[in-house]
Structures are given as C-alpha cells and as structure tokens.
Design a protein around this motif. Structure first.
Motif: not given
Length: 353
Positions: A221-222, A224, A343, A345-346
């Motif tokens: 998620m950091r 994507p 989450g 969208h990440r």
C-alpha cells in the motif's frame, strides 16, 4: 485520500510551506513514477533477482571473497570470527548496494550478514534447524539477527532483508509455541501445518502467516504502482505468507477427509484465489496448485482409466495458462464488482471503466 495536484503545490509555495525548487522536484518525481508505471505491462508484477550477467559474475567473486575471509577470520579470531566478518559485509554493502545498486550481490551480502550475526551468537556453524534450536541462546540469536537485518534494511534498503526478518520471526514464534506446548508433535514437517492435531506449532504457523500477510500488504500500500523497494519488500513477505496460510488451512481440511473436509478445502482455495486477485499477488494462488491438482484428481480421476489422470493434468494446465494470460481482466472484473472497502484505492490500480 485525495491526490496532490499542481494547484496544491502552487498553493503550498505561495503559503511559504515549500519553495519553488522543492515543488519542481516533487512534480518531476511524480512524472517519473507515472512514466515508469506506464512503461510496465498491465499484467506485470515486478520481481528482480539480478540485472545482468555482470551481477552474477560479481556475486561469484564476492562469494569466494566472503568464504575466504570467513575462514581466515574464524581461525584467527575463534568464535569472534563470525562477528569480525560483519564490518567487511557493511563495507561491501556501501559500494555494491548503496553506490552500484546491484541486486544479486546485495542479496548475497544480506544472507551473509544474517548468517554471521546468527552464528556469532550461537558460536556454531549453521548445520540444521533442529541442531541449532538446542542452543540455550537460540531465541536471543534470532532476535539479534532480526534487529541486525532491520538495521541493514534501513541503511541499504534491500527488499530481501524482509524475507530473512520473516524467517527470524517464524523461528521465534515456533520456539515460543514449542515452549508453551513441549509435547507438540514435530515428527514430520506436516505437523507444522495441521491444526487438527491441536499443536501449538501449527497455530504459530497460522499466526505467522497472518502477520506476514499484513506486513506484505502494508508495504504494497505504500507503493501501489510497484515502482520501488517497498513493493519488492512486500513481495518477499508474501512469499512467506502464502505457503504458511495456504498449507496450514488447506492441509487441515485435507486431513479431515472426503465430504466436509474436501468442500472446506475447495472453499479455502477459492478464498485465497480471490485474495490473490484483489492484492494482485500470484503467490497465494501458486501455493494452492498442489491441492487443486489433488481435488481435480479426486473429482475427475478414474483408477480404471489411466488416461483420465493425464486429461486432468492437461485441463489444469490450460486453466492456469488462461488464468495467467487473462489475470488483469479477471482482476478488473472482480475489483469492479466489490464494494468500496478501506484501503481499496491504495491497492494496485485497475481499470475502472
């Protein structure tokens, strides 16, 4: 969270929060990231072990250098020989990792660092997990190795470090579980994945899989778009999480036998297949292939007709090939069908129209 726009940057400059040079640097970075993602195939899941044969050549040389240095320091310093190897590894890391950005040599140096720290605490060569686990300071050695690897990651940003940190965490969890349940059966490797025997070891394996999955998703998620080291670090944690989770649950249901057990096994594989598509990580699907083959043989195989086994394998091969070929389309359809969740969208982008 809303995306940062050029107007936002201009407003930040006008308000005095950043200067023009910093705003230009941020816009250039954003453009480069978008261009890099656009250059990747839509179905790509970046993974890199080496960039060319030059790295293989350097790695061979480093391996010989490290082995020779290890032998020399071991005879010169006794048990301290392991620890004396660490400064040499750090020095090599400064050049081959921080300056040259070489992938395979960095992996070798990370492995050597982990082995050197572990062996310096145990004072014995790494000959096997059962032999090492008998050492009185085994847990301390694992903690020290994990700390050293985290420090190495913070300094050199080698994604493979997370794989070794995960293994240290697994060792600590299994050691704790074994202490909590000394009678836990470990006669076979399969005992580590069978929840039905009531073993604390299999429960520790399940917990480890969940923790590794959470860590992998956190890294994903950091990043994507999967352009940097964050997603590569997540990849190595998913490599650990997939077999731990899939084998623990699937093997438990498999050992329950035909009927309810096999139905639950099929449901488990379906859930992990959906998870693999959602987070765009094929490792969870790959970990379940063996069980999928077994269920297919059980459902369609005919002992009286050997040809049925080969036909089943052909069909499975066709299915996996088609899945790999149309992975992006399937993932897009699934993500569109799912409601918004925290989450979403990440996660890696997918076509919304």
């Amino acid at each position: 969270m809303a995306e940062l726009t050029r107007d936002d940057l201009r407003a930040a400059v006008a308000a005095g929060h950043i200067n023009e040079a910093q705003a230009a640097s941020v816009m250039a970075l954003a453009s480069n990231r978008l261009a890099g993602r656009a250059a990747l195939p839509a179905e790509d899941e970046p993974f890199e072990l080496f960039k060319g044969f030059a790295e293989i050549f350097v790695t061979v040389g480093l391996g010989i250098l490290i082995f020779g240095s290890f032998g020399f320091l071991l005879f010169a310093g006794g048990k301290l020989g392991y620890a004396m190897l660490i400064p040499l590894i750090a020095l090599l890391g400064e050049y081959f990792t921080r300056k040259r950005r070489m992938v395979l040599p960095s992996i070798l140096l990370t492995l050597t660092l982990g082995g050197a720290v572990l062996a310096s605490f145990l004072g014995i060569p790494v000959l096997g997990m059962r032999f090492i686990a008998e050492a009185p300071n085994f847990d301390l050695a694992l903690v020290a190795t994990a700390v050293a690897l985290v420090a190495w990651f913070l300094r050199y940003r080698v994604p493979f470090s997370m794989f070794l940190v995960g293994l240290c965490g697994l060792g600590l969890l299994l050691s704790f579980a074994k202490g909590f349940d000394p009678e836990a059966p470990i006669s076979q490797t399969v005992d580590l994945f069978d929840l039905s025997n009531g073993s604390a070891l299999s429960l520790a394996m399940l917990v480890f899989g969940l923790l590794a999955l959470a860590g992998g998703i956190w890294f994903d998620m950091r990043d994507p778009h999967r352009l940097g080291r964050q997603s590569a670090s997540g990849f190595w944690l998913h490599v650990l999480a997939a077999p731990a989770l899939v084998n623990t649950l699937a093997l438990t249901f498999y050992k329950m036998g035909p009927g309810t057990g096999y139905v639950l096994l099929l449901a488990t594989l379906a859930v992990f297949a959906a998870l693999a598509l959602i987070i765009d990580r094929r490792s969870f699907f790959t970990a379940g292939i063996g069980y999928m083959i077994f269920l297919s043989f059980y459902a369609f195989g005919d002992a009286a007709d050997p040809r049925s086994w080969w036909i089943t394998l052909i069909l499975i091969g066709l299915f996996l090939t088609a899945l790999g070929s149309f992975w992006t389309e399937l993932r897009t359809r699934l993500m569109r069908a799912l409601p918004n969740f925290p989450g979403k969208h990440r996660l890696p982008p997918y076509a919304t129209e």
